[in-house]
Design an enzyme around this catalytic site. Structure first.
Site, PDB file in Angstrom:
ATOM      1  N   GLY A  83      41.274  39.751  39.144  1.00 63.38           N
ATOM      2  CA  GLY A  83      42.059  40.922  39.463  1.00 63.38           C
ATOM      3  C   GLY A  83      41.139  42.149  39.413  1.00 63.38           C
TER       4      GLY A  83
ATOM      5  N   GLU B  61      63.125  35.879  56.849  1.00 58.15           N
ATOM      6  CA  GLU B  61      61.991  36.391  55.901  1.00 58.15           C
ATOM      7  C   GLU B  61      60.776  36.816  56.532  1.00 58.15           C
ATOM      8  OE1 GLU B  61      62.929  34.226  51.629  1.00 58.15           O
ATOM      9  OE2 GLU B  61      61.910  33.090  53.203  1.00 58.15           O
TER      10      GLU B  61
ATOM     11  N   PHE C  80      21.144  47.405  23.525  1.00 57.87           N
ATOM     12  CA  PHE C  80      20.336  47.988  24.694  1.00 57.87           C
ATOM     13  C   PHE C  80      19.413  48.295  24.030  1.00 57.87           C
ATOM     14  CE2 PHE C  80      19.182  51.977  26.827  1.00 57.87           C
ATOM     15  CZ  PHE C  80      19.051  51.555  28.068  1.00 57.87           C
TER      16      PHE C  80
ATOM     17  N   ASP D 287      40.379  31.642  50.246  1.00 61.20           N
ATOM     18  CA  ASP D 287      40.180  32.075  48.780  1.00 61.20           C
ATOM     19  C   ASP D 287      39.319  30.982  48.180  1.00 61.20           C
ATOM     20  OD1 ASP D 287      40.602  33.062  45.846  1.00 61.20           O
ATOM     21  OD2 ASP D 287      40.974  34.710  47.027  1.00 61.20           O
ATOM     22  N   ASP D 288      39.237  30.864  46.740  1.00 60.68           N
ATOM     23  CA  ASP D 288      38.523  29.937  46.126  1.00 60.68           C
ATOM     24  C   ASP D 288      38.781  28.490  46.610  1.00 60.68           C
ATOM     25  OD1 ASP D 288      37.355  28.627  44.179  1.00 60.68           O
ATOM     26  OD2 ASP D 288      38.177  29.584  42.366  1.00 60.68           O
TER      27      ASP D 288
ATOM     28  N   ASP E 207      34.049  37.939  43.854  1.00 59.49           N
ATOM     29  CA  ASP E 207      34.928  37.989  42.665  1.00 59.49           C
ATOM     30  C   ASP E 207      33.989  37.784  41.818  1.00 59.49           C
ATOM     31  OD1 ASP E 207      37.142  37.665  41.124  1.00 59.49           O
ATOM     32  OD2 ASP E 207      37.863  36.075  42.266  1.00 59.49           O
TER      33      ASP E 207
ATOM     34  N   ASP F  91      35.287  50.157  39.394  1.00 59.17           N
ATOM     35  CA  ASP F  91      34.707  51.258  39.042  1.00 59.17           C
ATOM     36  C   ASP F  91      33.904  51.861  40.420  1.00 59.17           C
ATOM     37  OD1 ASP F  91      31.587  50.211  39.326  1.00 59.17           O
ATOM     38  OD2 ASP F  91      32.442  48.740  37.873  1.00 59.17           O
TER      39      ASP F  91
ATOM     40  N   SER G   2      37.802  41.213  40.413  1.00 55.55           N
ATOM     41  CA  SER G   2      37.308  40.508  38.932  1.00 55.55           C
ATOM     42  C   SER G   2      38.201  40.106  38.030  1.00 55.55           C
ATOM     43  CB  SER G   2      36.314  41.744  38.237  1.00 55.55           C
ATOM     44  OG  SER G   2      35.864  41.007  37.004  1.00 55.55           O
TER      45      SER G   2
ATOM     46  N   ARG H  53      36.404  30.163  31.690  1.00 58.68           N
ATOM     47  CA  ARG H  53      37.174  29.366  32.741  1.00 58.68           C
ATOM     48  C   ARG H  53      36.028  28.493  33.136  1.00 58.68           C
ATOM     49  NH1 ARG H  53      38.567  31.226  38.816  1.00 58.68           N
ATOM     50  NH2 ARG H  53      40.539  30.565  39.080  1.00 58.68           N
TER      51      ARG H  53
END
Ligand code: GLA
Length: 735
Positions: A533, A613, A283, A370-371, A482, A538, A531, A447
């Protein structure tokens, strides 16, 4: 009482309902930190400071021959640099002459009504009902012209103080910032204190570690480009004796989603310095003449009521002052089913509709695709960045698919990973220069994907346009945002060679701009962060998303630890939690009880469930709705620690007026012929009588808290219990 300035003593005291924080413009106009703790009314705390001639200490030149004044032994609000304080610093600035000095003297202060603002980063907000005052203190270096503006906001009722910092270059030449910490708190005696942090890893985020302070610099931080799975931008300093129920605890929670650093240094005189802010690693930020650089906000809390008391302060504050989404309070969160663990990328419109039909029988309100719905994405090697519907899979088109789901009486949600790009994508082929990649070097893949250069305006604009186009094309109720890799190859095409040290931070600022452009323009959409999971869980992210996916690890027994650790600072209402196939031998009801320790939903192929179920799931979805107000608005108690050996894990939610509570227990270990175990409730009214699960028998709050509830022994492994504890009209008088 807010902020009190005592001009005679030159003290400035920040008062919340139960705490005080004091600083003083002292010797030679240095700004000293005097106190943070229980209320001290208008006391001047400078009597605590004794000065001695310390061997090898540095004495400011203006002290003349006096050898007893050294910044190395002095508690400060913000440190100087190269002025004889050799502990860890708040700032490292390189002046235009190449020197590293910052000799900050208090030159100005002002108190204002309301909350200060930051222009570049998210902060908590003050609502009309909050009594908030702000303080700004300016420290200036007379030689370089560098000014540091310390900002404080006092949330009186909430017992919260926030801090942030700005650096203004009031000189004539450019300067470079190498380090800027948003907070510095110096404790006069830290030898009896512990540091608690939330380290973890992928699949095991926010585990809890507690360590005694020793004469080292203890650091917590991330250099992964995001706040990360491995550490969380949160720390507690507490008395060594502090427990869940008693003891002094200080919390520091950083509103920043990039590289961060917290340092706790026990110095040679047993003083403890705590600093927290942007990680200085790689930085280097140029600040030109007249320019201002902002550091992120830190949310500080103090209590004498132990770790639970500290968590309650954060939970209450983050539930009311962090995220403006209507889903925080006004609109109940839906029970959702997510396609990921049901189908991964192997789905089409028909499969999704079938999952939705089955899920409707389970009391589910929302289907999340999802994805895998965009570009040519059949596996995770391609298409990130190509945010166009893949009509080979969604043959009927997105609009029509959403209509079909809506016709079932359900809502529709969608997944994006805006910050990423696959090399095998139209976007990468058209704009390779938009990727974070160093010329002449191969990029690190993770990934098999790369990160977009979020610091570039064109990238930001492309993402805002593309994501909004999809969100506006159909009746979309929910979006999951994500990010599935850490950053490497930090290099931006848009910056010259000597400004590459700004890229980590510029990425974060660019990300916030994109989030503003998508999230703030869609107030009716429920956003969930993710992210890989819970890797970027934050408070800055939670100012945009009311909920965050806790972890890709859905195993209910692991989840007990995940929820436990996360709860130290983040409220249950933020914790994305689903029932999935993970934990095959664990009863569905137990999975449901665990998922009700969060936002509750499903992550499985509903079409594979038997009718029986599905009926259990329906019953559980209904229970979640029944208990929603207790789970989302109640005080949260960790009744046992899943990291220590025990036979069960228990937690509890209690409404503020103590009229209702939900106490949950999971039996994690069966001992043969073992003793009867009891779970002691917390937070009830000791004088009131309560029913449990609507049965007739009455129990006093005192009994439930002091003797506890006996937990049935003869049960199958991993049985869970849920006790709905409700105040009865009868009271204990005459009992
Ligand atoms: C991450 C998320 C999962 C899922 C996948 C999709 O791992 O945590 O929930 O969305 O990405 O690729």
């Amino acid at each position: 009482m807010g902020i009190i300035v005592n001009e005679k003593c030159r003290t400035i005291t920040l008062h919340t309902k139960n705490t005080s924080y004091q600083m003083k413009i002292g010797n030679l106009d240095y700004l000293f930190h005097l106190y943070y703790g229980p209320t001290i009314y208008d006391a001047d705390m400078s009597y605590q400071i004794k000065q001695y001639d310390r061997g090898f200490s540095g004495n400011p030149y203006e002290s003349r021959n006096a050898r007893t004044f050294s910044l190395d032994a002095q508690p400060q609000e913000f440190t100087t640099q190269q002025q004889g304080d050799f502990r860890t610093t708040s700032i490292e600035v390189i002046n235009s002459d190449g020197s590293y000095s910052f000799n900050g003297k208090a030159v100005d202060y002002r108190v204002t009504k309301g909350k200060y603002r930051l222009d570049t980063m998210p902060t908590v907000f003050a609502s009309k009902e909050d009594h908030v005052e702000s303080l700004e203190v300016t420290l200036a270096d007379a030689v370089s012209g560098v000014q540091v503006i310390l900002m404080y906001a006092v949330f009186e009722e909430a017992d919260i103080i926030t801090r942030a910092v700005k650096v203004k270059n009031a000189g004539e030449e450019r300067i470079h910032l190498n380090k800027l910490m948003s907070v510095c708190v110096d404790f006069l005696n830290g030898s009896g204190m512990d540091l608690i942090s939330l380290p973890g890893r992928y699949g095991q985020e926010r585990q809890v570690e507690r360590q005694p302070m020793t004469h080292h610099i203890h650091t917590i931080g991330s250099v992964r480009g995001s706040s990360s799975h491995q550490q969380n931008p949160f720390a507690i300093l507490c008395d060594r004796e502090a427990t869940e129920d008693y003891g002094k605890c200080y919390g520091f929670s950083l509103m920043y989603s990039g590289n961060f650093l917290a340092e706790a240094e026990l110095d040679q005189y047993d003083q403890l310095r705590f600093v927290m802010g942007i990680n200085p690693k790689q930085f280097v930020y140029e600040v030109g003449p007249g320019e201002v650089f902002e550091g992120p906000e830190v949310v500080m809390a103090f209590t004498t009521k132990g770790l639970t008391g500290l968590s309650h302060l954060y939970h209450d504050f983050y539930r009311s002052n962090l995220c403006q989404s209507k889903f925080v309070r006004e609109v109940q969160r839906p029970v959702l089913i997510n396609s990921w663990e049901a189908a991964f990328m192997d789905f089409d419109d028909v499969k999704l509709v079938n999952i939705a039909k089955a899920a409707r029988n389970m009391g589910v309100d929302l289907l999340v695709m999802d994805d895998g719905w965009f570009g040519k994405r059949d596996d995770d090697n391609s298409s990130l960045g190509d945010w166009f519907v893949n009509e080979d899979k969604i043959k009927c088109g997105l609009h029509n698919l959403v209509e079909q789901i809506n016709d079932l009486g359900m809502k529709f949600g969608i997944w994006f990973e805006p910050e990423m790009v696959s090399e095998d994508s139209r976007l990468y082929r058209t704009h390779p220069e938009w990727t974070m990649q160093i010329p002449g070097r191969h990029a690190v893949r993770s990934r098999n994907q790369m990160a977009l250069d979020m610091s570039r305006r064109e990238v930001q604009d492309y993402l805002i346009e593309r994501v909004n186009a999809i969100l506006d094309d159909a009746n979309i109720y929910y979006m999951k945002w994500d990010i599935n890799r850490s950053l490497a190859d930090i290099w931006s095409n848009a910056q010259p060679a000597d400004r590459q040290g700004e890229v980590y931070h510029r990425y974060v600022l660019g990300l916030y701009r994109v989030m503003d452009g998508i999230i703030k323009t869609h107030p009716d959409i429920l956003f969930e962060g993710c992210s890989g999971g819970g890797g970027r869980y934050d408070p800055a992210m939670l100012s945009y998303y009311p909920q965050y996916w806790v972890s890709d690890n859905n195993h209910p027994i692991d989840r007990l630890k995940l929820h436990y650790g996360t709860s130290f600072v983040y409220p249950v209402s933020t914790m994305g939690a689903h029932i999935s196939d993970s934990g095959r031998f664990i009863p569905l009801r137990t999975k449901a009880v665990v998922a009700m320790g969060g936002t509750f939903g499903y992550e499985l192929d509903a079409t594979h469930l038997s009718e029986e179920e599905q009926a259990i799931c329906r019953e559980q979805s209904d229970l979640f709705r029944k208990y929603y107000h207790i789970i989302f608005e109640g005080d949260y108690y960790r009744l046992s620690n899943p990291f220590t050996v025990g036979n069960m894990t228990a937690w509890q939610h209690v409404l503020k007026d103590k009229s209702e509570s939900l106490l949950s227990v999971v039996v994690t270990n069966l001992t043969c012929n073992g003793p009867q175990e009891y779970v002691k409730a917390k937070g009830l009214d000791p004088m009131a009588m309560y029913t449990i699960n609507d049965e007739e028998e009455l129990y006093s709050g005192s009994a439930l808290m002091n003797a506890g509830i006996p937990i049935e022994r003869e049960v199958p492994e991993y049985t869970a219990f849920q006790f709905h504890i409700k105040k009865s009209e009868q009271n204990t008088e005459g009992v």
